[in-house]
Scaffold this active site. Structure first.
Site, short mmCIF file in Angstrom:
data_model
loop_
_atom_site.label_atom_id
_atom_site.label_comp_id
_atom_site.label_asym_id
_atom_site.label_seq_id
_atom_site.Cartn_x
_atom_site.Cartn_y
_atom_site.Cartn_z
N LYS A 1 -8.39 -2.44 1.49
CA LYS A 1 -8.24 -1.54 2.64
C LYS A 1 -8.99 -0.23 2.42
CE LYS A 1 -5.86 -4.17 5.36
NZ LYS A 1 -6.56 -4.80 6.51
N ASP B 1 -9.80 -10.80 9.60
CA ASP B 1 -9.22 -9.46 9.53
C ASP B 1 -10.18 -8.29 9.80
OD1 ASP B 1 -6.78 -7.98 9.04
OD2 ASP B 1 -7.65 -7.33 7.15
N ARG C 1 0.82 -1.20 0.00
CA ARG C 1 0.00 0.00 0.00
C ARG C 1 0.86 1.25 0.00
NH1 ARG C 1 -2.17 1.07 4.23
NH2 ARG C 1 -1.21 -0.48 5.59
N LYS D 1 -1.59 -13.05 15.78
CA LYS D 1 -3.05 -12.93 15.63
C LYS D 1 -3.61 -14.06 14.75
CE LYS D 1 -5.03 -9.88 12.87
NZ LYS D 1 -5.63 -8.69 12.26
N THR D 2 -2.99 -14.29 13.59
CA THR D 2 -3.47 -15.32 12.68
C THR D 2 -3.33 -16.70 13.31
OG1 THR D 2 -2.84 -13.96 10.79
CG2 THR D 2 -3.22 -16.29 10.36
N HIS E 1 -10.68 -3.89 13.27
CA HIS E 1 -9.58 -4.57 12.57
C HIS E 1 -9.14 -5.73 13.44
CE1 HIS E 1 -5.33 -4.41 10.61
NE2 HIS E 1 -6.15 -5.22 9.97
N SER F 1 1.24 -6.89 13.13
CA SER F 1 2.04 -7.93 12.49
C SER F 1 3.06 -8.52 13.46
CB SER F 1 2.75 -7.33 11.28
OG SER F 1 3.50 -8.31 10.61
N ARG G 1 1.41 -12.42 -1.07
CA ARG G 1 0.08 -12.60 -0.49
C ARG G 1 -0.74 -13.64 -1.26
NH1 ARG G 1 -1.68 -9.49 4.19
NH2 ARG G 1 -0.20 -7.77 4.41
#
Length: 664
Positions: free
Chosen positions: A327, A383, A182, A368-369, A346, A364, A448
């Site tokens: 996003k 997410d 991004r 979390k994942t 989020h 990051s 990704r």
């Protein structure tokens, strides 16, 4: 010479070409009588096609309308429905300074025989007095490839987009061009009567302002580019699995890769929903292959991602990175949902077999994942979520997973989800076998995979659940002074939610490595539109109303900072998360830490009690106290930017949140 069975012979007396004997076949009488029993006759009528093209056309059956037509609708109802659909798309692609939209027609321009001749759709606009301006683009058709299936989009990408390949697992590998992430510094939001008072502007805010005129200049540039193409891809899809609060979005793009990406990431309508889609609530114009005009006011590079919340439109110029669309829509939801008293978050979200829902927040590297992916629990989403009076719902229809160093052993669900229909961005693969080398970062480290959420075996479809019971804030504290788990009060939950803390480990040239604190408001500062305290106040209100408990879980270091201490074992963190889910951690005995004033349990099954209080794990107590004060100071400094915003009666809420921070 006759063969033994007498079926054929060479007759030397009858000569054929070049003087060779002719082969003569003979059928035995008994074979003639019983030929049906001896061999299967698979002869059939030849195809009716007169040409190869005609033969190919017989392969594909036209899709019939899904919504049945009633007798009262008349014989032209289906034609009217298609016309309305095209009128809507023409309106989306219309210039604001001409009185007609472009001539649009459904179908692939490569199939010229299928292209009907239709007239332009007339559209009146109220933004400007329409002026006729005839250009070459007004003389041509723009072909609309509308809500194509993954198989059709694969064909389009591989035929026409350089850098598109099928990998060994069946996923589509693509390239996003020069931009592989991004561009937050190039994101602009129109500041007007709609947004002037509502949005968070100024220091610390992700919202960089632009005026409406500049937005319209960029919109015109994007629309002119898209209308100059022979074909554009149009996706009509939904955001938010809660049917009461879903948003209709339209994405107009020039690349099959972008269309497939959004097909995966947004919620896919049923055929019936698509036929009655109507006018979208929000539209994206993705002209990412075309740069913005650097001489345009507010432009600082060839890239510009522009949001106009009054017009409900987004324009992308100068970047082909697909994550900008995902996003960008998340930012829109951070504006639209709070207007309906719905909290946009989020976060990851999962649900136990008894219906207990947990939200996971974390930047990051915090896990979390890993921690929200639990084979004993249903995945609601990875997410983006909404928390309304109906409960929690996933905003998206897919997952956007990081692929760097991906392995089947560590992330089996993600590994198995990378199959036909999945988009792989910027990965490197073997030229011959097409097997992806996930450790190869030649293109970018930000590789990704985008895939539909149903590719995850334990995904809960539809992606909705009851009100959350636990709100888990994850931090990887490389300073080593935060406890492995703390139970938070509502004020502390707001304070740590606004802070959005984790610590990264930065390397230096001489080999010394030390922690660097990172703060991201609401664990997603780049996407929030309102002031962080507004989201925090909504979170606390919903937690209080529905009896949810806040937790701060440190997945980082213990017994010292990075370099001297050791990282908390994942097995211990999993035991902590299990105790939160089961409710047993609520029943534990608690003590309070100094400086941060965090409540920590004295005992958790399967976790060594000595690590629960970080003060016990440091051999150098003075170093522990110094590091704790240092981190507390970083929290205080970060929070200074939020102090100028006053909420609550007599500013009481701001003071309450501040009071929940470190004290020294």
């Amino acid at each position: 010479m006759a063969t033994e069975n007498g079926e054929f012979s060479f007759n030397s007396s009858v000569r054929g070409r070049f003087g060779l004997p002719k082969i003569q076949t003979h059928k035995k009488a008994e074979d003639v009588e019983t030929n049906k029993e001896i061999c299967h006759d698979d002869s059939a009528q030849p195809v009716k096609a007169q040409t190869v093209d005609e033969l190919h056309s017989l392969q594909k059956k036209k899709s019939a309308p899904t919504t049945p037509l009633t007798a009262t609708q008349g014989p032209f109802a289906e034609e009217d429905r298609q016309k309305q659909q095209l009128q809507s798309i023409s309106a989306s692609l219309a210039s604001l300074t001409r009185e007609t939209g472009p001539k649009v027609v459904k179908g692939d321009p490569a199939r010229t025989a299928e292209t009907p001749r239709v007239s332009a759709v007339s559209l009146q606009h109220h933004h400007f007095s329409p002026t006729l301006n005839i250009s070459d683009s007004a003389l041509k058709f723009t072909h609309i490839l509308y809500n194509l299936s993954p198989a059709e989009l694969y064909e389009q990408a591989i035929k026409y987009e350089k850098g598109s390949f099928i990998t060994s697992s069946g996923a589509l590998a693509t390239l996003s061009g020069a931009k592989t992430g991004r561009s937050p510094r190039d994101k602009r939001v129109v500041k007007d009567e709609t947004t002037d008072d509502d949005l968070w502007w100024g220091k610390g805010s992700p919202n960089i302002e632009m005026d409406e005129h500049t937005f319209l200049v960029n919109r015109e540039r994007a629309v002119d580019y898209l209308c100059s193409l022979e074909k554009v891809f149009v996706n009509d899809q939904f955001l938010n699995w809660d049917p009461e609060h879903r948003i209709k979005v339209r994405i107009v793009s020039a690349r099959a890769y972008h269309s497939l990406f959004m097909h995966n990431m947004c919620i896919r309508p049923t055929p019936e929903e698509l036929e009655n889609f109507g006018t979208p609530d929000f539209t994206i114009y993705n002209a990412g292959q075309f740069p913005c005009n650097r001489y345009t006011h507010y432009m600082t590079s060839s890239t510009s991602i522009d949001l106009n919340l009054a017009r409900r439109e987004m324009v992308i110029l100068g970047t082909q990175y697909a994550g900008e669309m995902k996003k960008g829509l998340f930012s829109v939801m951070h504006y639209l949902m709070p207007k309906r008293q719905i909290l946009s978050l989020h976060s990851g979200c999962n649900m136990g077999k008894d219906g207990d829902v947990a939200l996971f927040f974390g930047l990051s590297g915090t896990g979390k994942t890993t921690l929200s992916t639990d084979h004993n629990r249903y995945l609601i989403g990875d997410d983006e979520h909404c928390w309304s009076d109906n409960g929690v719902s996933n905003i998206e229809g897919g997952c956007y997973a990081k692929c760097v160093d991906l392995s089947r052993e560590k992330e089996p669900d993600i590994w198995n989800a990378i199959k036909f229909g999945t988009v792989l961005e910027n990965v490197v693969f073997d030229e011959h076998t097409r097997e992806v080398e996930y450790s190869d970062k030649s293109v970018t480290e930000n590789t990704r995979a985008a895939y539909p959420i149903e590719f995850i075996p334990n995904a809960k479809i539809p992606c909705v659940g009851p009100h959350p019971k636990n709100v888990i804030l994850l931090a990887c504290d490389a300073f080593g002074v935060l406890p492995p788990v703390s139970k938070l009060s509502l004020a502390q939950t707001m304070y740590h939610f606004i802070s959005g803390y984790t610590a990264l480990v930065a390397g230096t040239e001489d080999g010394i490595k030390e922690p660097t604190a990172t703060f991201s408001a609401c664990f997603g500062a780049a996407f929030i539109m309102l002031h962080p305290t507004k989201y925090a106040a909504m979170l606390a209100e919903k937690m209080q109303k529905h009896g949810a408990t806040g937790w701060l879980v440190n997945t980082g270091w213990s017994g010292g900072s990075y370099g001297s201490g050791s990282r908390i074992k994942l097995a211990y963190t999993r035991k902590i998360i299990d105790a939160i889910h089961s409710g047993t951690l609520l029943e534990a005995n608690y003590t309070k830490t100094e400086i941060f004033g965090l409540e920590i349990p004295t005992e958790i099954e399967g976790v060594p009690s000595e690590i629960l209080d970080p003060a016990n794990t440091w051999s150098d107590k003075n170093a522990y106290k110094d590091t704790l004060l240092k981190l507390g100071g970083l929290f205080k400094k970060n929070f200074e930017v939020f102090l100028n915003y006053k909420i609550g009666a007599d500013n009481t809420l701001t003071e309450e949140i501040l009071e929940a921070g470190p004290k020294f």
